[in-house]
Design a protein around this motif. Sequence first.
Motif, mmCIF file in Angstrom:
data_model
loop_
_atom_site.group_PDB
_atom_site.id
_atom_site.type_symbol
_atom_site.label_atom_id
_atom_site.label_comp_id
_atom_site.label_asym_id
_atom_site.label_seq_id
_atom_site.Cartn_x
_atom_site.Cartn_y
_atom_site.Cartn_z
ATOM 1 N N CYS A 297 0.521 -13.827 1.865
ATOM 2 C CA CYS A 297 0.613 -12.542 1.168
ATOM 3 C C CYS A 297 0.029 -12.643 -0.255
ATOM 4 N N PHE B 157 -5.820 -5.664 -1.006
ATOM 5 C CA PHE B 157 -5.089 -6.060 -2.216
ATOM 6 C C PHE B 157 -5.068 -7.552 -2.519
ATOM 7 N N ALA C 119 -3.610 -4.868 4.492
ATOM 8 C CA ALA C 119 -3.102 -5.077 3.123
ATOM 9 C C ALA C 119 -3.877 -6.195 2.435
ATOM 10 N N TYR D 299 5.917 -12.262 -7.804
ATOM 11 C CA TYR D 299 4.521 -12.231 -8.256
ATOM 12 C C TYR D 299 4.145 -10.832 -8.710
ATOM 13 N N ASN E 190 6.505 -9.958 -3.706
ATOM 14 C CA ASN E 190 5.146 -9.984 -4.249
ATOM 15 C C ASN E 190 4.645 -8.579 -4.586
ATOM 16 N N PRO F 281 6.143 -13.744 1.974
ATOM 17 C CA PRO F 281 6.455 -12.608 2.853
ATOM 18 C C PRO F 281 5.395 -12.389 3.936
ATOM 19 N N PRO G 36 -6.332 -10.589 -4.137
ATOM 20 C CA PRO G 36 -7.345 -10.737 -5.189
ATOM 21 C C PRO G 36 -8.554 -11.569 -4.757
ATOM 22 N N THR H 90 1.693 -8.097 -6.286
ATOM 23 C CA THR H 90 0.290 -8.279 -6.676
ATOM 24 C C THR H 90 -0.486 -6.969 -6.537
ATOM 25 N N ASN H 91 -1.280 -6.681 -7.594
ATOM 26 C CA ASN H 91 -2.136 -5.490 -7.650
ATOM 27 C C ASN H 91 -1.361 -4.170 -7.499
ATOM 28 N N LEU I 11 2.490 -5.530 -2.105
ATOM 29 C CA LEU I 11 1.093 -5.605 -2.543
ATOM 30 C C LEU I 11 0.529 -4.194 -2.703
ATOM 31 N N GLY I 12 -0.080 -3.944 -3.858
ATOM 32 C CA GLY I 12 -0.822 -2.691 -4.048
ATOM 33 C C GLY I 12 0.006 -1.431 -4.009
ATOM 34 N N GLY J 196 0.793 -1.229 0.000
ATOM 35 C CA GLY J 196 0.000 0.000 0.000
ATOM 36 C C GLY J 196 0.822 1.273 0.000
#
Lengths: 195, 194
Positions: free
Chosen positions: B133, B181, B177, A171, A151, B171, B183, A153-154, A133-134, A114
């Motif tokens: 994660c 995020f 989070a 990822y 990672n 992780p 999916p 992701t998004n 992530l994000g 984030g």
Amino acid sequence: MFSFKGCTTTGCTRIAVTGSDHCLKHAQSPDELRDAVIRSLEHHEIVGSVSMTHALIRDHNMSGSRMYASNMASNVYVDCDFSESFVQLSFFDFSKFIRCRFTDITLKYCVFAGSEFTSCDFSGSDILHCNFLGINAVDCSFDDSDLYFSNFTNASLSSVTFRDCNLTKSYFVGSERSEVNFKYSNYEEAVFTRT
Amino acid sequence: MKIFFHFSVVGFSNSYLVGNQDGGDAMVIDPGVMDVELLKIIEENGYYIRYILLTHRHEAHISGIKVIKKIYDAEIYANSMAILDYPVHVISHKEVVTLNGIAVEAIHVPGHSSDSLVYRIGKALFTGDVLTCGFIGNTTNELSRSLLMRSIMERLMPLDETYLIFPGHGPPTTLKAEKLFNPDIFEYYQQVHH
């Protein structure tokens, strides 16, 4: 090693800063408290269990620092230098990083989910088991880095380069990528779609 | 409380050592392997493994038990009757055990496996394979997936967003989070709102 001590101010849900019973918002001398925490990071000794959230950290040189099991989430970092540092099992999620330098850093099991990164340089680093992530990254470089098990992701990645990186078990599922460069990287070892 | 992380090359899984600030009896969560590296973490920090906590009985999370039991007199806590022929303290949903002063609450989150537990210690969740994660645990069929999703939504997502998540693979992360995020979680919220 994590400090889960909350701010003692009634109704406040933030975590207390290391060395205080309060968060920065409710501390009597927030600037002094913030500077004391940053000084502890600048001394290049192994620092564990540091907590400081919702702080503005501007123009600090923390290069070569060694941090373990710390919570530095929701902060704004501007023009900070973390190069050649060793950071393990620490949380920087939902932070903002502007023009920060992470070159030759070793990041293991760290969380940046984030967060926003603008003009940041991670080149030449070991970024293992890290959580992006994000994230929203613009004009950043991860060149010559090992991103094993990290990672994204998004994530939203714009003008971000991953040249000559190890992307094994990394990822990028659901990520938005604009002007992203994976040249010379083993992107076939990375995961881009859900199975 | 101190939390130490160890990456096991067996099954690419994570193990955690949790103990008091000044050493003494400690617990290891999901010992995928017991190697020299983990032994050094234990010994150099003055710990003795008195408790082994298992999130579930899959091989990548239990393979280190035999070696640990040869070195330490450790008791096993899990949601199965027996693990590798060792007796187990069976703990169930919402049960709290206090291990050398550290309170551990078990949260049963079935779906990935029928015995899947998440351990809540302070503001930390040790989720095993239930929630990692950017992923939820893999399942063998749609019914199990549906059960896992429902269990996560009912038992983990209502918790305070500030919880830190220490998963069995990959992780670390945070509950906030994952809500935003991950999916699978994101898709679930989208479906509910439609």
